[in-house]
Design a protein around this motif. Sequence first.
Motif, PDB file in Angstrom:
ATOM      1  N   ASN A 144       0.821  -1.218   0.000  1.00 22.91           N
ATOM      2  CA  ASN A 144       0.000   0.000   0.000  1.00 22.91           C
ATOM      3  C   ASN A 144       0.854   1.267   0.000  1.00 22.91           C
ATOM      4  OD1 ASN A 144      -2.535  -1.318  -0.031  1.00 22.91           O
ATOM      5  ND2 ASN A 144      -2.412  -1.677   2.157  1.00 22.91           N
ATOM      6  N   HIS A 201       2.242   4.857  -0.201  1.00 24.84           N
ATOM      7  CA  HIS A 201       1.599   6.177  -0.184  1.00 24.84           C
ATOM      8  C   HIS A 201       2.549   7.156  -0.847  1.00 24.84           C
ATOM      9  CE1 HIS A 201      -1.080   9.332   0.771  1.00 24.84           C
ATOM     10  NE2 HIS A 201      -1.771   8.629   1.641  1.00 24.84           N
ATOM     11  N   GLU A 248      -7.436  -4.325  -1.080  1.00 22.11           N
ATOM     12  CA  GLU A 248      -8.693  -4.004  -1.750  1.00 22.11           C
ATOM     13  C   GLU A 248      -9.634  -3.181  -0.878  1.00 22.11           C
ATOM     14  OE1 GLU A 248      -9.858  -7.930  -2.866  1.00 22.11           O
ATOM     15  OE2 GLU A 248      -8.444  -8.000  -4.543  1.00 22.11           O
ATOM     16  N   GLN A 249      -9.392  -3.152   0.439  1.00 20.98           N
ATOM     17  CA  GLN A 249     -10.203  -2.355   1.362  1.00 20.98           C
ATOM     18  C   GLN A 249      -9.455  -1.102   1.846  1.00 20.98           C
ATOM     19  OE1 GLN A 249     -13.356  -3.474   1.689  1.00 20.98           O
ATOM     20  NE2 GLN A 249     -12.693  -5.147   0.359  1.00 20.98           N
ATOM     21  N   ASP A 250      -8.364  -0.763   1.174  1.00 18.57           N
ATOM     22  CA  ASP A 250      -7.557   0.397   1.576  1.00 18.57           C
ATOM     23  C   ASP A 250      -8.333   1.681   1.294  1.00 18.57           C
ATOM     24  OD1 ASP A 250      -5.649   2.316   2.110  1.00 18.57           O
ATOM     25  OD2 ASP A 250      -4.099   1.418   0.860  1.00 18.57           O
ATOM     26  N   THR A 251      -8.549   2.485   2.336  1.00 18.70           N
ATOM     27  CA  THR A 251      -9.265   3.758   2.166  1.00 18.70           C
ATOM     28  C   THR A 251      -8.320   4.967   2.204  1.00 18.70           C
ATOM     29  OG1 THR A 251      -9.681   3.873   4.547  1.00 18.70           O
ATOM     30  CG2 THR A 251     -11.386   2.837   3.181  1.00 18.70           C
ATOM     31  N   LEU A 252      -7.000   4.728   2.373  1.00 18.23           N
ATOM     32  CA  LEU A 252      -6.040   5.825   2.501  1.00 18.23           C
ATOM     33  C   LEU A 252      -5.177   6.057   1.269  1.00 18.23           C
ATOM     34  CD1 LEU A 252      -4.676   5.381   6.140  1.00 18.23           C
ATOM     35  CD2 LEU A 252      -6.165   7.193   5.295  1.00 18.23           C
ATOM     36  N   HIS A 273      -4.464   5.135  -2.782  1.00 18.49           N
ATOM     37  CA  HIS A 273      -4.994   4.550  -4.016  1.00 18.49           C
ATOM     38  C   HIS A 273      -4.023   4.851  -5.158  1.00 18.49           C
ATOM     39  CE1 HIS A 273      -8.733   3.881  -1.855  1.00 18.49           C
ATOM     40  NE2 HIS A 273      -8.617   5.120  -1.409  1.00 18.49           N
ATOM     41  N   ALA A 292      -7.109  -4.044   4.404  1.00 16.70           N
ATOM     42  CA  ALA A 292      -7.145  -2.581   4.446  1.00 16.70           C
ATOM     43  C   ALA A 292      -5.725  -2.015   4.314  1.00 16.70           C
ATOM     44  CB  ALA A 292      -7.796  -2.129   5.749  1.00 16.70           C
ATOM     45  N   HIS A 293      -5.561  -0.747   4.715  1.00 18.15           N
ATOM     46  CA  HIS A 293      -4.277  -0.072   4.517  1.00 18.15           C
ATOM     47  C   HIS A 293      -3.159  -0.713   5.340  1.00 18.15           C
ATOM     48  CE1 HIS A 293      -1.661   3.126   3.226  1.00 18.15           C
ATOM     49  NE2 HIS A 293      -1.315   3.362   4.473  1.00 18.15           N
TER      50      HIS A 293
END
Length: 195
Positions: free
Chosen positions: A85, A87, A149-153, A155, A173-174
């Motif tokens: 993930n 950033h 696939e559930q990362d909200t931070l 993309h 998630a992230h």
Amino acid sequence: MKKILFLHGFFASGQCVPAMALRETFEGRAEVITPDLPIHPKKAVRCIHELIDCEQPNLLIGNSCGAFYAQMVAPIVGIPALLGNPHFKMTEFLKQRIGEHQYKSPRKDGNQHFVIDETLIEEFAEMEAIQFDNCKPDFRDRIWGLFGEQDTLAHFEPLFLQHYNRSFHFPGAHTPTAEEVRGWYVPLAEKLLNI
């Protein structure tokens, strides 16, 4: 024994869940080094280079901000990297969080507090502007991305794929859980290490 250098996310430390899961899972097969990185990006990258010079790791694994650093350093030092993930726009993340904060996992120096301010954001902006400058064609297949696939931070898979070829997904998630680290990060790391 092979060595892995794990680079944690911005709010984390070398004692975070992903770091501990990697250390436990690779025990007896690879040494996993999990330092506490400085909050300031230039200091963090300097620290990473010093650790690489000293420890000679065979693989970098980074999560979130740690993946941002790993992507910049890997082609320079010639080490493959797994980016969890990543950033790539830390300034956007930090601008929404100006003020005092606490790390989410314990740090060795005992300091759990830090401040996000304009100076820190400017430092990250300088790094962001040059973050892909060291991309090399022969590293397009040596830096792999793993995206929750559930990362909200973060993309940034499309941006990652502008520079690198190998992209993978996991259902989390992230910040990965220990189980997700064992199920997704470890198998990819094993392939990159050839173990």
